[in-house]
Design an enzyme around this catalytic site. Structure first.
Site, PDB file in Angstrom:
ATOM      1  N   HIS A  62       0.849  -1.197   0.000  1.00  0.00           N
ATOM      2  CA  HIS A  62       0.000   0.000   0.000  1.00  0.00           C
ATOM      3  C   HIS A  62       0.882   1.243   0.000  1.00  0.00           C
ATOM      4  O   HIS A  62       2.111   1.147  -0.126  1.00  0.00           O
ATOM      5  CB  HIS A  62      -0.972  -0.018   1.184  1.00  0.00           C
ATOM      6  CG  HIS A  62      -0.300  -0.119   2.523  1.00  0.00           C
ATOM      7  ND1 HIS A  62       0.455   0.903   3.054  1.00  0.00           N
ATOM      8  CD2 HIS A  62      -0.260  -1.126   3.431  1.00  0.00           C
ATOM      9  CE1 HIS A  62       0.918   0.531   4.233  1.00  0.00           C
ATOM     10  NE2 HIS A  62       0.504  -0.703   4.486  1.00  0.00           N
ATOM     11  N   LYS A 109      -8.428   0.447   5.865  1.00  0.00           N
ATOM     12  CA  LYS A 109      -9.483   0.066   4.923  1.00  0.00           C
ATOM     13  C   LYS A 109     -10.862   0.349   5.504  1.00  0.00           C
ATOM     14  O   LYS A 109     -11.727   0.887   4.842  1.00  0.00           O
ATOM     15  CB  LYS A 109      -9.373  -1.425   4.604  1.00  0.00           C
ATOM     16  CG  LYS A 109      -8.384  -1.730   3.516  1.00  0.00           C
ATOM     17  CD  LYS A 109      -8.870  -2.902   2.658  1.00  0.00           C
ATOM     18  CE  LYS A 109      -7.895  -3.156   1.519  1.00  0.00           C
ATOM     19  NZ  LYS A 109      -6.939  -4.204   1.826  1.00  0.00           N
ATOM     20  N   LYS A 127      -4.853   7.189  11.341  1.00  0.00           N
ATOM     21  CA  LYS A 127      -4.062   6.205  10.619  1.00  0.00           C
ATOM     22  C   LYS A 127      -4.908   5.654   9.466  1.00  0.00           C
ATOM     23  O   LYS A 127      -6.085   5.376   9.636  1.00  0.00           O
ATOM     24  CB  LYS A 127      -3.688   5.081  11.595  1.00  0.00           C
ATOM     25  CG  LYS A 127      -2.659   4.129  11.072  1.00  0.00           C
ATOM     26  CD  LYS A 127      -2.073   3.321  12.230  1.00  0.00           C
ATOM     27  CE  LYS A 127      -0.972   2.390  11.765  1.00  0.00           C
ATOM     28  NZ  LYS A 127      -1.452   1.147  11.198  1.00  0.00           N
ATOM     29  N   HIS A 137      -0.876  -2.343  17.243  1.00  0.00           N
ATOM     30  CA  HIS A 137      -1.960  -3.061  16.566  1.00  0.00           C
ATOM     31  C   HIS A 137      -3.258  -3.117  17.369  1.00  0.00           C
ATOM     32  O   HIS A 137      -4.298  -3.537  16.851  1.00  0.00           O
ATOM     33  CB  HIS A 137      -1.512  -4.481  16.223  1.00  0.00           C
ATOM     34  CG  HIS A 137      -0.410  -4.506  15.207  1.00  0.00           C
ATOM     35  ND1 HIS A 137       0.910  -4.692  15.541  1.00  0.00           N
ATOM     36  CD2 HIS A 137      -0.428  -4.312  13.870  1.00  0.00           C
ATOM     37  CE1 HIS A 137       1.647  -4.632  14.443  1.00  0.00           C
ATOM     38  NE2 HIS A 137       0.867  -4.395  13.423  1.00  0.00           N
ATOM     39  N   CYS A 188       3.416  -9.755  20.836  1.00  0.00           N
ATOM     40  CA  CYS A 188       2.431  -9.386  19.814  1.00  0.00           C
ATOM     41  C   CYS A 188       2.760 -10.141  18.534  1.00  0.00           C
ATOM     42  O   CYS A 188       3.805  -9.899  17.936  1.00  0.00           O
ATOM     43  CB  CYS A 188       2.421  -7.891  19.522  1.00  0.00           C
ATOM     44  SG  CYS A 188       1.413  -7.494  18.055  1.00  0.00           S
ATOM     45  N   CYS A 243      -1.377  -4.520  22.376  1.00  0.00           N
ATOM     46  CA  CYS A 243      -0.249  -3.977  21.616  1.00  0.00           C
ATOM     47  C   CYS A 243      -0.541  -2.503  21.313  1.00  0.00           C
ATOM     48  O   CYS A 243      -1.600  -2.189  20.772  1.00  0.00           O
ATOM     49  CB  CYS A 243      -0.094  -4.744  20.302  1.00  0.00           C
ATOM     50  SG  CYS A 243       1.033  -3.918  19.167  1.00  0.00           S
ATOM     51  N   HIS A 288       4.161   1.512   2.107  1.00  0.00           N
ATOM     52  CA  HIS A 288       5.352   0.829   1.596  1.00  0.00           C
ATOM     53  C   HIS A 288       5.947   1.616   0.428  1.00  0.00           C
ATOM     54  O   HIS A 288       7.168   1.765   0.310  1.00  0.00           O
ATOM     55  CB  HIS A 288       5.015  -0.591   1.122  1.00  0.00           C
ATOM     56  CG  HIS A 288       4.295  -1.414   2.144  1.00  0.00           C
ATOM     57  ND1 HIS A 288       3.070  -1.968   1.916  1.00  0.00           N
ATOM     58  CD2 HIS A 288       4.624  -1.744   3.415  1.00  0.00           C
ATOM     59  CE1 HIS A 288       2.671  -2.629   2.995  1.00  0.00           C
ATOM     60  NE2 HIS A 288       3.595  -2.492   3.925  1.00  0.00           N
ATOM     61  N   CYS A 308       3.378  -7.742  15.440  1.00  0.00           N
ATOM     62  CA  CYS A 308       4.696  -7.081  15.441  1.00  0.00           C
ATOM     63  C   CYS A 308       5.828  -8.104  15.415  1.00  0.00           C
ATOM     64  O   CYS A 308       6.961  -7.741  15.154  1.00  0.00           O
ATOM     65  CB  CYS A 308       4.952  -6.279  16.714  1.00  0.00           C
ATOM     66  SG  CYS A 308       3.945  -4.853  16.992  1.00  0.00           S
TER      67      CYS A 308
END
Ligand code: MSP
Length: 486
Positions: A17, A299, A296, A146, A125, A143, A20, A128
């Site tokens: 996405h 989706k 953040k 996440h 986690c 976490c 990256h 991670c």
């Protein structure tokens, strides 16, 4: 002089996405800049394919981890040409050559006396792939990254004696203020160090999807060490029959997102020391791209910016420009389609694009496409000649947005110069011929200087402009940034 730059290697448990693409484009811009400076440059990216996140994702699909990794690694690889990113090598941690070298290096860590067998008990986690210290656990035993519940792990592991490196790490941070940049990231790393470093797991006894521990075959290496070592192992086999390690190691720059700071700025140098290897020169920690609502990207919130949609509507160079123009590199920032459209129109079309079309058209019209043999306007010439050095300074500080701003100041100044010098009026009077030639020579010089510096950000566009500026006769080219539907 050599310059070796890396991106994190991306987990193949997800689809590529914008996040990256962001780090990969940043590294590509930096690599292109250093190549142009004449440095012997090597740029590495790739995929991180072992460990729980990948094994879990494959299991959820009902396929073998290797098959799942192949499918997704191909997607990460395919993204690169679409975003204009040209690495010198793409590493996959499932490469047999990588695995063999991971075993060699970590065997050395073992033989040097930095490992021992023990029981790990604590919170973990799986997303991670990180064992959390008490200070890293969010409310509800979750976490902090996440927001999922941590799992309780108890298993026999090989441990790496990180605690033994406490002083050496402290000294590193004290002696090399620019080892970790920007300062916010350095402070965060130092706060972690100040809590006291604890030994960490080097192997996992219960996982199978990983690199086997050579001295204890029931174990695989903890995925983070397998992954970090990619920066080093790749040099050994990126060029068949040639070992590039002596040429490029230690790396000049690792680019990473802020969530993986601890691994790169603390675990990684300690591991390299333990293996008797040199540590990288710099780690630059960039921020997060967030949705236009400041949250953040996700989706489910539907607030993300789809890189493929930007590519389709505005083209690859607009995306590359936008990412470092709209968000200050190093900080978090919001991105959205409306702001891409606004920058495209106001800066790319109306400023740079307009400067290009005016300069080429005026040289074509007033001098039959021949560059006048006149001296540029001295004050502007001096200012323009400082650009390369200033931009290089910004790149040395990994200030990709600052470098772009320096370039843009010149773009704006040159457009003002067109308005001030009014070549179309000068062209009417033969008596003003010398002044016209000065103006055209100044614009040609200025646009050339700006385009050279802009090329790492917008390689395709700038190659077209450079070719047009060097052509004889010089002729207009079609608009670089045509109007788009909003
Ligand atoms: N596999 C590990 C890294 C191992 S490096 C030895 C990993 N992979 S990841 O797929 O999760 O990629 C994380 C990296 O992707 C971040 O560090 C950052 O470079 C980039 N980004 C992912 N999402 C991002 C944003 N929303 N914004 C900016 N960068 C983002 O962690």
């Amino acid at each position: 002089m050599t310059f070796y730059v890396t991106t994190p290697i991306y987990y193949v448990n997800a689809q590529p996405h914008l996040g990256h693409a962001y780090t990969s484009i940043a590294a590509d811009v930096i690599a292109r800049h250093h190549r142009r400076r004449g440095e012997d440059t090597f740029f590495l990216t790739g995929t991180d394919e072992h460990g729980e996140p990948v094994a879990d994702a494959a299991r959820a699909q009902g396929i073998e981890p290797r098959e799942w990794a192949d499918i997704n690694a191909a997607k990460f690889k395919a993204l690169l040409p679409a975003i204009g990113v040209e690495p010198d090598f793409f590493i996959r941690t499932t490469d047999a050559e990588h695995k063999r070298r991971v075993q060699d290096v970590l065997q050395r860590v073992h033989d040097n006396g930095h490992v021992y067998k023990g029981i790990y008990e604590g919170w973990y986690c799986p997303r991670c792939a990180d064992f959390k210290t008490e200070a890293e656990i969010a409310d509800g035993n979750r976490c902090p990254i996440h927001e999922i519940e941590l799992t309780r792990e108890r298993e026999e592991n090989w441990f790496f004696r990180l605690s033994a490196f406490q002083e050496r790490i402290e000294r590193l941070f004290a002696d090399r203020a620019d080892f970790v940049r920007p300062a916010r990231a350095r402070n965060e790393a130092q706060a972690f160090i100040a809590q006291g470093l604890q030994d960490i797991s080097l192997s996992r006894g219960r996982l199978e999807w990983g690199v086997q521990v050579p001295w204890d075959e029931g174990h695989v290496f903890y995925v983070w060490f397998d992954a970090l070592l990619n920066y080093y192992t790749a040099l050994g086999y990126a060029r068949p029959g040639e070992d590039l390690t002596a040429r490029y190691w230690p790396a000049q720059l690792h680019l990473v997102g802020k969530e993986i700071l601890k691994f790169h700025t603390i675990y990684w140098p300690a591991m390299l020391w333990a293996a008797g290897l040199e540590i990288p020169e710099h780690v630059f920690v960039h921020g997060f791209l967030q949705g236009s609502d400041g949250r953040k990207m996700s989706k489910s919130l539907g607030n993300g910016l789809d890189p493929f949609e930007v590519l389709e509507r505005f083209g690859v160079d607009a995306l590359r420009f936008y990412l470092f123009r709209d968000v200050s590199f190093g900080a978090d920032g919001n991105v959205g389609m409306d702001s891409v459209a606004a920058r495209y129109e106001s800066e790319l079309a109306n400023e740079y694009g307009n400067l290009v079309s005016r300069t080429l058209a005026m040289i074509a019209r007033y001098r039959d496409g021949l560059l006048p043999d006149a001296s540029p306007e001295p004050e502007l010439e001096r200012w323009l000649s400082g650009l390369a050095g200033e931009v290089a300074g910004a790149f040395d500080a990994v200030d990709l947005s600052g470098a772009l701003e320096l370039i843009w100041q010149r773009v704006r100044r040159l457009n003002r110069y067109v308005e001030e010098s009014k070549p179309w009026e000068l062209a009417r009077e033969p008596a003003h011929s010398a002044a016209l030639e000065t103006a055209l020579a100044t614009l040609h010089l200025g646009l050339s200087a700006v385009t050279v510096e802009l090329a790492p950000y917008m390689p395709g566009t700038c190659a077209l402009v450079s070719a047009a500026l060097q052509a004889t006769p010089i002729e207009p080219i079609p608009p670089l940034f045509p109007k788009r539907d909003r």
